[in-house]
Design an enzyme around this catalytic site. Sequence first.
Site, mmCIF file in Angstrom:
data_model
loop_
_atom_site.group_PDB
_atom_site.id
_atom_site.type_symbol
_atom_site.label_atom_id
_atom_site.label_comp_id
_atom_site.label_asym_id
_atom_site.label_seq_id
_atom_site.Cartn_x
_atom_site.Cartn_y
_atom_site.Cartn_z
ATOM 1 N N ARG A 112 31.967 -87.908 22.213
ATOM 2 C CA ARG A 112 33.006 -88.948 22.181
ATOM 3 C C ARG A 112 34.019 -88.827 23.312
ATOM 4 O O ARG A 112 34.608 -89.823 23.711
ATOM 5 C CB ARG A 112 33.735 -88.902 20.826
ATOM 6 C CG ARG A 112 32.965 -89.653 19.756
ATOM 7 C CD ARG A 112 33.710 -89.635 18.462
ATOM 8 N NE ARG A 112 34.036 -88.268 18.109
ATOM 9 C CZ ARG A 112 34.572 -87.897 16.952
ATOM 10 N NH1 ARG A 112 34.846 -88.806 16.046
ATOM 11 N NH2 ARG A 112 34.843 -86.645 16.699
ATOM 12 N N ASP A 163 16.808 -70.379 16.098
ATOM 13 C CA ASP A 163 17.545 -69.193 15.652
ATOM 14 C C ASP A 163 17.587 -68.301 16.880
ATOM 15 O O ASP A 163 16.563 -67.742 17.296
ATOM 16 C CB ASP A 163 16.794 -68.492 14.513
ATOM 17 C CG ASP A 163 17.568 -67.277 14.008
ATOM 18 O OD1 ASP A 163 18.198 -66.582 14.827
ATOM 19 O OD2 ASP A 163 17.544 -67.021 12.798
ATOM 20 N N HIS A 164 18.771 -68.170 17.483
ATOM 21 C CA HIS A 164 18.805 -67.524 18.806
ATOM 22 C C HIS A 164 18.341 -66.067 18.755
ATOM 23 O O HIS A 164 17.961 -65.506 19.771
ATOM 24 C CB HIS A 164 20.188 -67.667 19.462
ATOM 25 C CG HIS A 164 21.243 -66.761 18.923
ATOM 26 N ND1 HIS A 164 21.901 -67.005 17.745
ATOM 27 C CD2 HIS A 164 21.744 -65.598 19.396
ATOM 28 C CE1 HIS A 164 22.768 -66.034 17.537
ATOM 29 N NE2 HIS A 164 22.704 -65.159 18.514
ATOM 30 N N LYS A 192 15.818 -63.229 21.669
ATOM 31 C CA LYS A 192 16.209 -61.944 22.256
ATOM 32 C C LYS A 192 14.943 -61.189 22.664
ATOM 33 O O LYS A 192 14.008 -61.077 21.874
ATOM 34 C CB LYS A 192 17.043 -61.128 21.260
ATOM 35 C CG LYS A 192 18.411 -61.763 20.952
ATOM 36 C CD LYS A 192 19.205 -60.933 19.973
ATOM 37 C CE LYS A 192 20.431 -61.658 19.458
ATOM 38 N NZ LYS A 192 21.576 -61.687 20.358
ATOM 39 N N ASP A 208 25.942 -67.088 6.976
ATOM 40 C CA ASP A 208 26.125 -67.004 8.422
ATOM 41 C C ASP A 208 25.058 -66.128 9.081
ATOM 42 O O ASP A 208 24.605 -66.429 10.185
ATOM 43 C CB ASP A 208 27.525 -66.438 8.730
ATOM 44 C CG ASP A 208 27.907 -66.574 10.198
ATOM 45 O OD1 ASP A 208 27.651 -67.649 10.766
ATOM 46 O OD2 ASP A 208 28.457 -65.608 10.770
ATOM 47 N N HIS A 267 19.290 -64.952 10.768
ATOM 48 C CA HIS A 267 18.985 -63.839 11.674
ATOM 49 C C HIS A 267 18.351 -62.640 10.951
ATOM 50 O O HIS A 267 17.341 -62.102 11.398
ATOM 51 C CB HIS A 267 20.242 -63.381 12.410
ATOM 52 C CG HIS A 267 21.026 -64.492 13.035
ATOM 53 N ND1 HIS A 267 20.432 -65.574 13.644
ATOM 54 C CD2 HIS A 267 22.362 -64.713 13.150
ATOM 55 C CE1 HIS A 267 21.371 -66.388 14.108
ATOM 56 N NE2 HIS A 267 22.549 -65.893 13.816
HETATM 57 C C1 BG6 Z 1 25.946 -66.529 14.901
HETATM 58 C C2 BG6 Z 1 26.969 -66.360 13.811
HETATM 59 O O1 BG6 Z 1 24.824 -67.223 14.428
HETATM 60 O O2 BG6 Z 1 25.531 -65.242 15.361
HETATM 61 C C3 BG6 Z 1 28.163 -65.556 14.313
HETATM 62 O O3 BG6 Z 1 27.422 -67.643 13.384
HETATM 63 C C4 BG6 Z 1 27.691 -64.248 14.913
HETATM 64 O O4 BG6 Z 1 29.103 -65.320 13.257
HETATM 65 C C5 BG6 Z 1 26.578 -64.476 15.920
HETATM 66 O O5 BG6 Z 1 28.815 -63.639 15.539
HETATM 67 C C6 BG6 Z 1 25.976 -63.159 16.380
HETATM 68 O O6 BG6 Z 1 25.108 -63.374 17.453
HETATM 69 P P1 BG6 Z 1 24.835 -62.228 18.524
HETATM 70 O O7 BG6 Z 1 23.766 -62.785 19.397
HETATM 71 O O8 BG6 Z 1 26.127 -62.005 19.228
HETATM 72 O O9 BG6 Z 1 24.416 -61.028 17.753
#
Ligand code: BG6
Length: 486
Positions: free
Chosen positions: A43, A177-178, A182, A235, A240
């Site tokens: 926006r 899911d990042h 890794k 979270d 993760h």
């Molecule tokens: C995120 C969470 O998905 O992952 C955060 O919402 C967390 O709360 C983060 O800090 C951690 O990611 P990483 O890659 O720094 O371990």
Amino acid sequence: MPHTIVIFGASGDLTSRKLVPALYNLMRAGALPDQTRIVGFSRTPLADAEWRASLRDSTAGHCDCGPLDDASWNRFAAALHYQPGDIGVAADIGRLETRLRALEGGVPTDRIYYLATAPQFYEPVVSALGAHGMAAQDQGSRRIVVEKPFGTDLATAQALNAHIHTVFRESQVFRIDHYLGKESVQNILALRFANTIFEPIWNRRYVDHVQITVAEEVTVGRRGGYYDSTGVLRDMFQNHLLQLLMVTAMEAPVRFNANAVRNEKVKVLEAIRPLDAADAAAAGIRGQYRGYLQEPGVPAGSRTATFGAIRLEIDNWRWQGVPFYLRSGKAMSCRTTQIVIGFRQPPLELFANGTPAHAREANRLVIQIQPAEGIQLHFHTKVPGAGMHLRLTDLDFSYSREFAGRLPEAYEPLLLDVLEGDASLFARADVVEKSWEIVDPFVRAWSAPGLAAPAGYEPGDWGPLSSFEWMAAQGRTWFDMCPVLT
Ligand code: BG6
């Protein structure tokens, strides 16, 4: 084929801190396909040049690539375009589509729609894309990337999946899911399935238990408003930690492709012993760091857990009777993510020298996911000199020692996979729903009315005392080392 990446939520934090720096690094490394354009939509009224200028500053701060090089940046910036608009306004989506078509110039193009917005906009964006025919694949493929949180419980995740599936087929959906991006997480697959030496011991005959810890030193800080309604289970655990559990516990897939890998992962979740809220209450420990209640945005008297430890059992041939302990918290003693495979004691202890059983350390394999990525194997060695006195020693592998250069940031390989249409490292609908099914009983148990406040812990501790007592009562100890490699 050319690519267009459309980022919804283009003026937000995720875009400036993660997505654009990752795309910039990919371009510098020559990994971004030629003819990739990036179109931001949000926006905030901005012209192309203003968006580019603001991204230049944020990219310099977040690319982990040294001082920004003008030539590289200018080449990258030429691919950035911005379209202001409101997701809820049909005419704005129409204008976005017109702009995309103009940029693509009638050439068939693969498009990626990236949902980097707040989660309440996921469904409206999907509806708008459907209403404007923007998911149709006659002029190139159309993929959608959905960020976490994917729902807040099983019912909302199912509803979101159902909604997405009204517009996109599952093969077009990439739930990110990042953690799976890794390097050290992907390396678990190599460790387990490219080597034969670990497989014979990777089971209930040799493994006593597994510990998966994601400890963070940071506090909730300014995210109090979001965090308080989320808590550590939603979270960190639903996504993760369960992903780490799946890669640790899964069977070898028959081939390395998205469906084969994800079929094996979902089987692990299906084998996790179902718990009701009463079982879940006994199968975990919750904590809250002292000072959490004073964080901005946290309501007075909040009982939200900032630390959690849970025990899961996997009822299959490989893991029957081997507890998996999952633990995560904010404001802990250090930032470390590690998976510890705790092996059994030898059947006959010849060298115990009177040390009581609970104080004897067994073999361990520590997979250090971050920081100081690597792997360490702990085993007993005779201390030189008279008598059979032993000490735990180790063999280790460290990424920084072995490989030169920086490890790519998690978003880099994941974005590349989306461009290539490879969903192996993305969560399928059934995996997300199963994960919620596992976490929901804990969420319910930990928010039951009348429940005592979570146990307090000092920032800088490894969680509350009750977490150590809980492990000790099961004859085990947490492996707390910051990080195991240096
Ligand atoms: C995120 C969470 O998905 O992952 C955060 O919402 C967390 O709360 C983060 O800090 C951690 O990611 P990483 O890659 O720094 O371990």
